[in-house]
Scaffold this motif. Sequence first.
Motif, PDB file in Angstrom:
ATOM      1  N   ASP A  38      36.036  35.736  33.037  1.00  0.00           N
ATOM      2  CA  ASP A  38      36.728  36.241  32.068  1.00  0.00           C
ATOM      3  C   ASP A  38      36.312  37.306  31.505  1.00  0.00           C
ATOM      4  O   ASP A  38      38.000  37.441  30.609  1.00  0.00           O
ATOM      5  N   ALA A  39      35.925  38.370  30.866  1.00  0.00           N
ATOM      6  CA  ALA A  39      36.450  39.119  30.570  1.00  0.00           C
ATOM      7  C   ALA A  39      37.713  40.278  30.770  1.00  0.00           C
ATOM      8  O   ALA A  39      38.541  41.065  30.565  1.00  0.00           O
ATOM      9  N   ALA A  40      38.174  40.325  32.725  1.00  0.00           N
ATOM     10  CA  ALA A  40      38.945  40.383  32.908  1.00  0.00           C
ATOM     11  C   ALA A  40      40.509  39.418  33.134  1.00  0.00           C
ATOM     12  O   ALA A  40      40.999  40.012  32.958  1.00  0.00           O
ATOM     13  N   LEU A  44      43.352  41.448  31.554  1.00  0.00           N
ATOM     14  CA  LEU A  44      44.981  41.292  31.954  1.00  0.00           C
ATOM     15  C   LEU A  44      45.964  40.752  30.954  1.00  0.00           C
ATOM     16  O   LEU A  44      46.908  41.430  31.600  1.00  0.00           O
ATOM     17  N   LYS A  45      45.540  39.715  30.222  1.00  0.00           N
ATOM     18  CA  LYS A  45      46.189  38.972  29.522  1.00  0.00           C
ATOM     19  C   LYS A  45      46.903  39.693  28.698  1.00  0.00           C
ATOM     20  O   LYS A  45      47.909  39.924  27.616  1.00  0.00           O
ATOM     21  N   GLN A  46      45.932  40.534  28.269  1.00  0.00           N
ATOM     22  CA  GLN A  46      46.292  41.353  26.681  1.00  0.00           C
ATOM     23  C   GLN A  46      46.914  42.655  26.996  1.00  0.00           C
ATOM     24  O   GLN A  46      47.958  42.819  26.578  1.00  0.00           O
ATOM     25  N   ARG A  80      34.480  46.143  37.293  1.00  0.00           N
ATOM     26  CA  ARG A  80      33.268  45.476  36.909  1.00  0.00           C
ATOM     27  C   ARG A  80      32.323  44.500  37.636  1.00  0.00           C
ATOM     28  O   ARG A  80      32.904  43.327  37.328  1.00  0.00           O
ATOM     29  N   SER A  81      31.113  43.525  38.276  1.00  0.00           N
ATOM     30  CA  SER A  81      30.732  42.788  37.623  1.00  0.00           C
ATOM     31  C   SER A  81      30.868  42.118  36.894  1.00  0.00           C
ATOM     32  O   SER A  81      31.645  40.628  36.822  1.00  0.00           O
ATOM     33  N   ASN A  82      30.684  42.060  35.562  1.00  0.00           N
ATOM     34  CA  ASN A  82      31.080  41.588  34.284  1.00  0.00           C
ATOM     35  C   ASN A  82      32.226  41.248  33.761  1.00  0.00           C
ATOM     36  O   ASN A  82      32.132  40.757  32.242  1.00  0.00           O
ATOM     37  N   GLY A  83      33.158  41.603  34.953  1.00  0.00           N
ATOM     38  CA  GLY A  83      34.967  42.545  33.710  1.00  0.00           C
ATOM     39  C   GLY A  83      35.246  43.249  33.242  1.00  0.00           C
ATOM     40  O   GLY A  83      36.599  42.626  33.158  1.00  0.00           O
ATOM     41  N   GLU A  84      34.166  43.812  33.103  1.00  0.00           N
ATOM     42  CA  GLU A  84      34.222  45.159  31.959  1.00  0.00           C
ATOM     43  C   GLU A  84      35.648  46.208  33.513  1.00  0.00           C
ATOM     44  O   GLU A  84      35.134  46.580  34.624  1.00  0.00           O
ATOM     45  N   TRP A  85      36.734  46.675  32.453  1.00  0.00           N
ATOM     46  CA  TRP A  85      37.768  48.004  33.743  1.00  0.00           C
ATOM     47  C   TRP A  85      36.822  48.827  33.952  1.00  0.00           C
ATOM     48  O   TRP A  85      36.275  49.499  33.063  1.00  0.00           O
ATOM     49  N   LYS A  86      36.644  49.576  35.192  1.00  0.00           N
ATOM     50  CA  LYS A  86      36.186  50.770  35.390  1.00  0.00           C
ATOM     51  C   LYS A  86      37.594  51.630  36.232  1.00  0.00           C
ATOM     52  O   LYS A  86      36.794  52.858  35.730  1.00  0.00           O
ATOM     53  N   ASP A  87      38.299  50.846  36.208  1.00  0.00           N
ATOM     54  CA  ASP A  87      39.496  52.156  36.543  1.00  0.00           C
ATOM     55  C   ASP A  87      41.148  51.500  36.708  1.00  0.00           C
ATOM     56  O   ASP A  87      40.748  50.341  37.433  1.00  0.00           O
ATOM     57  N   VAL A  88      41.917  51.817  35.604  1.00  0.00           N
ATOM     58  CA  VAL A  88      43.534  51.353  36.083  1.00  0.00           C
ATOM     59  C   VAL A  88      44.223  53.137  36.311  1.00  0.00           C
ATOM     60  O   VAL A  88      44.437  53.805  35.915  1.00  0.00           O
ATOM     61  N   ASP A  89      44.985  52.347  37.366  1.00  0.00           N
ATOM     62  CA  ASP A  89      45.817  53.205  37.846  1.00  0.00           C
ATOM     63  C   ASP A  89      47.036  52.841  38.186  1.00  0.00           C
ATOM     64  O   ASP A  89      47.512  51.848  38.957  1.00  0.00           O
ATOM     65  N   CYS A  90      48.374  53.391  36.520  1.00  0.00           N
ATOM     66  CA  CYS A  90      49.388  52.392  37.021  1.00  0.00           C
ATOM     67  C   CYS A  90      50.583  53.607  37.882  1.00  0.00           C
ATOM     68  O   CYS A  90      51.067  55.082  36.855  1.00  0.00           O
ATOM     69  N   LYS A  91      50.759  53.560  38.645  1.00  0.00           N
ATOM     70  CA  LYS A  91      51.463  53.838  39.864  1.00  0.00           C
ATOM     71  C   LYS A  91      52.727  55.021  39.022  1.00  0.00           C
ATOM     72  O   LYS A  91      52.642  55.981  39.275  1.00  0.00           O
ATOM     73  N   PHE A  92      53.384  54.260  38.272  1.00  0.00           N
ATOM     74  CA  PHE A  92      55.090  54.209  38.584  1.00  0.00           C
ATOM     75  C   PHE A  92      54.934  54.150  36.878  1.00  0.00           C
ATOM     76  O   PHE A  92      56.104  54.286  36.183  1.00  0.00           O
TER      77      PHE A  92
END
Length: 150
Positions: A38-40, A44-46, A80-92
């Motif tokens: 759910d957290a993931a 994504l929606k936010q 992560r398994s709980n849905g917390e973000w670990k890495d965000v890579d916005c290439k462009f």
Amino acid sequence: MSESIMKKMFLTCSILLVAVGVACADVDRPIEVEKLPDAAQKFLKQYFSQAGVSLAKEDVELTYKEYEVVLTDGTRIEFRSNGEWKDVDCKFSEVPAGIIPAQIADYVKKNYPDVKIVQIDRDRRTYEVSLSNKLELKFDSKFKLIDIDD
């Protein structure tokens, strides 16, 4: 059966079980976005509601799970398994401001006013950000700069 044969059989079975366990570890498989924690999904929606999802996958390791999402604009996000973000890579594009801790955003704005944060990675002790000028900054858990790499 003799004790020696029993020991050999036990050892063989143990090795076989370990081998099967190792073979089953590190399994990547595509999943539906609705199967993400759910957290993931909320993340994504936010922060990425405008981009579509090209691929969502579950990475099952021997002792934990992680998730990766690839968006249609090329952005890659690891959870992560709980849905917390670990890495965000916005290439462009740049990482959404709401993801970046204020202290890091302020540091970058003050010291590199003409660049954007294009990637952010966090673990329990550090944050790493990649800038559009190719510099990588590493901060400790109190947001103190501890390393610069080019």
